[in-house]
Design an enzyme around this catalytic site. Structure first.
Site, PDB file in Angstrom:
ATOM      1  CG  HIS A 155      38.433  37.980  54.034  1.00  0.00           C
ATOM      2  ND1 HIS A 155      39.932  38.866  54.056  1.00  0.00           N
ATOM      3  CD2 HIS A 155      38.836  36.368  53.357  1.00  0.00           C
ATOM      4  CE1 HIS A 155      40.504  37.106  53.776  1.00  0.00           C
ATOM      5  NE2 HIS A 155      40.517  36.524  53.110  1.00  0.00           N
ATOM      6  CG  ASP A 363      33.389  47.862  53.994  1.00  0.00           C
ATOM      7  OD1 ASP A 363      34.103  46.541  52.863  1.00  0.00           O
ATOM      8  OD2 ASP A 363      34.384  48.069  52.459  1.00  0.00           O
TER       9      ASP A 363
HETATM   10  P1  ADQ Z   1      37.802  45.603  49.047  1.00  0.00           P
HETATM   11  O1  ADQ Z   1      36.344  44.919  49.151  1.00  0.00           O
HETATM   12  O2  ADQ Z   1      38.409  44.715  47.778  1.00  0.00           O
HETATM   13  O3  ADQ Z   1      38.327  43.507  50.508  1.00  0.00           O
HETATM   14  P2  ADQ Z   1      39.202  46.799  50.948  1.00  0.00           P
HETATM   15  O4  ADQ Z   1      39.542  46.084  52.772  1.00  0.00           O
HETATM   16  O5  ADQ Z   1      39.157  48.791  51.426  1.00  0.00           O
HETATM   17  O6  ADQ Z   1      38.300  46.268  50.306  1.00  0.00           O
HETATM   18  O7  ADQ Z   1      41.185  46.670  50.429  1.00  0.00           O
HETATM   19  C1  ADQ Z   1      40.847  47.248  49.562  1.00  0.00           C
HETATM   20  C2  ADQ Z   1      42.613  47.622  48.644  1.00  0.00           C
HETATM   21  O8  ADQ Z   1      42.050  47.528  47.479  1.00  0.00           O
HETATM   22  C3  ADQ Z   1      43.342  48.582  49.289  1.00  0.00           C
HETATM   23  O9  ADQ Z   1      44.067  47.755  50.121  1.00  0.00           O
HETATM   24  C4  ADQ Z   1      43.597  49.207  48.622  1.00  0.00           C
HETATM   25  O10 ADQ Z   1      44.924  50.265  49.138  1.00  0.00           O
HETATM   26  C5  ADQ Z   1      43.162  48.823  47.123  1.00  0.00           C
HETATM   27  N1  ADQ Z   1      42.737  49.435  46.325  1.00  0.00           N
HETATM   28  C6  ADQ Z   1      41.553  50.738  46.082  1.00  0.00           C
HETATM   29  N2  ADQ Z   1      41.294  50.959  45.303  1.00  0.00           N
HETATM   30  C7  ADQ Z   1      42.858  51.725  44.975  1.00  0.00           C
HETATM   31  C8  ADQ Z   1      42.930  52.029  43.799  1.00  0.00           C
HETATM   32  N3  ADQ Z   1      42.438  52.829  42.828  1.00  0.00           N
HETATM   33  N4  ADQ Z   1      45.001  52.333  42.860  1.00  0.00           N
HETATM   34  C9  ADQ Z   1      45.489  50.705  44.346  1.00  0.00           C
HETATM   35  N5  ADQ Z   1      44.882  50.193  44.956  1.00  0.00           N
HETATM   36  C10 ADQ Z   1      43.865  50.279  44.806  1.00  0.00           C
HETATM   37  C11 ADQ Z   1      37.376  42.970  51.009  1.00  0.00           C
HETATM   38  C12 ADQ Z   1      36.558  43.063  52.363  1.00  0.00           C
HETATM   39  C13 ADQ Z   1      37.166  44.172  52.975  1.00  0.00           C
HETATM   40  C14 ADQ Z   1      37.944  43.644  53.604  1.00  0.00           C
HETATM   41  C15 ADQ Z   1      38.728  42.838  52.690  1.00  0.00           C
HETATM   42  C16 ADQ Z   1      40.178  42.616  53.479  1.00  0.00           C
HETATM   43  O11 ADQ Z   1      35.046  43.458  51.484  1.00  0.00           O
HETATM   44  O12 ADQ Z   1      36.027  44.714  53.970  1.00  0.00           O
HETATM   45  O13 ADQ Z   1      38.799  44.773  54.100  1.00  0.00           O
HETATM   46  O14 ADQ Z   1      37.838  42.204  51.555  1.00  0.00           O
HETATM   47  O15 ADQ Z   1      40.001  41.582  53.991  1.00  0.00           O
END
Ligand code: ADQ
Length: 460
Positions: A155, A363
């Protein structure tokens, strides 16, 4: 149809205690597990000394979890996963800690997983392992005699060879990947970086049809970008709660343009750099200043790790300084919220924003960028400003792509976004929206499992 076995550090399948599955990954895999009568294995998140798996079937999906001893949590999870691999794979050599104990804990937990899970794998099962916590698991499952098709999805980014070789056991780690039949990366870029390692460090070759060969063993390495559950998210953005959020936001911003940032509080997300870029905008555009407001939502994560305590303290200080320097008696430039929000509220927040600011330094993908696009009003869509270093930039190339290290570029992009004509906003948004809907999380899951089903199993 083969049964699907999913293995990841944590299980986010729905349970009686937590009936709605959390997040897009959970939704996608849960649907697949239900269809295929599968099982999701992982750590319970609890500490304990048992070696027993606890099975629970809820709403047609079975999860099987195990507790981990405290020492394992420290060395495997806080240690090797979050203090060694996470920073290294996000290009942060300076934050990477190299401790033999961490690596020992990592191998111990992966071995434990292989021992407790392998008896539950049946001959026709497809086995899909997730993320950097579990790289050696495939190899260890093979040691346990598992002959099934094994897939692995990363990921997070794959780091450049010159960084990866700083990891003392880099060869061992990458060699273990060759126990899988298919490995998936989020983007072409990470896949090509992986190819580079294979050619330089392992004397391997990259062939046609996504094949990679090292020492007589050929596997498939593919780029398979993850998406969001677009349908669910769009429904949320058009629902009652989002509408209430929209009017609550409208009242509070009082005709100003809302800029929004939403991230797990993590140094890879570039929140500090985002605040600097916003500060540069405020400094250099005094006339536009009072017409904007930045809302940054950042729930803390991995709070036991020192580098996370440090980034949190820096952000507390920086947000205070920005408000201290620019606020007026009736306006604050920055609202900084350390809390998670329900998904439909989040959808409403995205929809009420004129600008989405997604500026990670690195990311794997970044799902927030895709959620922001999905939530927009088609008649009046907001503008996405996106770091060129997020995996999502490969698909969302109609965003305003920026270098997050440059506060000037960020300030210019904010200005451009705020003054962008409606026609241009619509045209850029439409292309991104089509991509987010087409290459959604179901598409991603199918692409991976179809590729895995189609390969010959590694071991005859
Ligand atoms: P993450 O590093 O966690 O994931 P991301 O892909 O942005 O990063 O996903 C975060 C999730 O958490 C999103 O669905 C977002 O809506 C939710 N989220 C963040 N802040 C929030 C808040 N304050 N309230 C509610 N929800 C919140 C890892 C990798 C990424 C990759 C994903 C999936 O680092 O690059 O996209 O896995 O493979």
């Amino acid at each position: 149809m083969s049964r699907l076995i999913v293995i990841s550090n944590r299980v986010s399948a729905p349970t009686a205690e937590q009936p709605s599955a959390q997040g897009g990954l959970a939704v996608a895999l849960t649907a697949a597990l239900r269809e295929a009568d599968g099982v999701w294995f992982g750590w319970s998140g609890e500490t304990g000394n048992g070696r027993d798996l606890r099975f629970e079937t809820y709403d047609g999906v079975t999860s099987a979890t195990i507790d981990l001893p405290e020492q394992d949590v420290e060395e495997y999870y806080d240690g090797y996963a979050n203090r060694t691999l996470w920073p290294l794979f996000h290009y942060r050599l300076g934050l990477t800690e190299f401790e033999r104990d961490f690596q020992g804990g990592y191998e111990r937990v992966n071995r434990l997983f292989s021992e407790v899970i392998s008896p539950h794998i049946e001959p026709d099962d497809l086995v899909w392992v997730h993320d950097y916590h579990m790289v050696p698991l495939g190899w260890l499952l093979r040691q346990q005699g598992v002959k099934n098709r094994l897939g692995f999805f990363l990921h997070i980014p794959w780091p450049p060879t010159r960084l990866l070789i700083a990891l003392p056991e880099h060869k061992r780690l990458v060699e273990a990947l060759f126990a899988y039949d298919v490995i998936g990366f989020q983007t072409r870029e990470w896949l090509e970086t992986f190819h580079d390692y294979v050619e330089r460090e392992m004397g391997g070759t990259v062939g046609p049809n996504d094949e990679v060969t090292v020492g007589g063993r050929t596997i498939k390495a593919i780029a398979c970008p993850i998406g969001i559950d677009a349908r669910e998210f769009i429904a949320g953005a058009n629902g009652e709660v989002a509408a209430q959020t929209l009017s609550r936001m409208a009242e509070s911003i009082d005709g100003r343009n809302l800029i929004v940032g939403v991230d797990r509080l993590d140094y890879s997300k570039g929140i500090e750099e985002r605040f600097h870029g916003y500060q540069r905008f405020l400094e250099t555009r005094p006339d536009a200043r009072m017409n904007v407001s930045l809302l940054q939502i950042a729930p803390p994560s991995r709070a036991t790790v020192q580098s996370y305590q440090e980034i949190r303290a820096s952000l507390d200080a920086l947000s205070g300084r920005i408000n201290g320097a620019f606020a007026e008696i009736d306006w604050v430039p920055l609202r900084y919220v350390n809390r998670g929000l329900p998904r439909d509220v989040l959808a409403g927040v995205y929809r009420s924003a004129r600008v989405g600011l997604v500026t990670p330094l690195r990311d794997g993908m970044n799902l927030v960028a895709k959620e922001f696009v999905a939530a927009q009003d088609p008649e009046d869509p907001g503008v996405l400003i996106l770091s060129r270093f997020a995996g999502a930039a490969e698909q969302l190339d109609q965003a305003l792509l920026i270098n997050p290290y440059s506060p000037d570029e960020m300030a210019d992009a904010i200005e451009q976004a705020l003054s962008m004509p409606l026609d241009e906003r619509k045209a850029r948004w439409r292309k991104m929206y089509d991509n987010v809907c087409q290459e959604d999380v179901i598409w991603w899951r199918r692409r991976f499992t179809d590729t895995l089903s189609a390969v010959e199993p590694a071991v005859a």
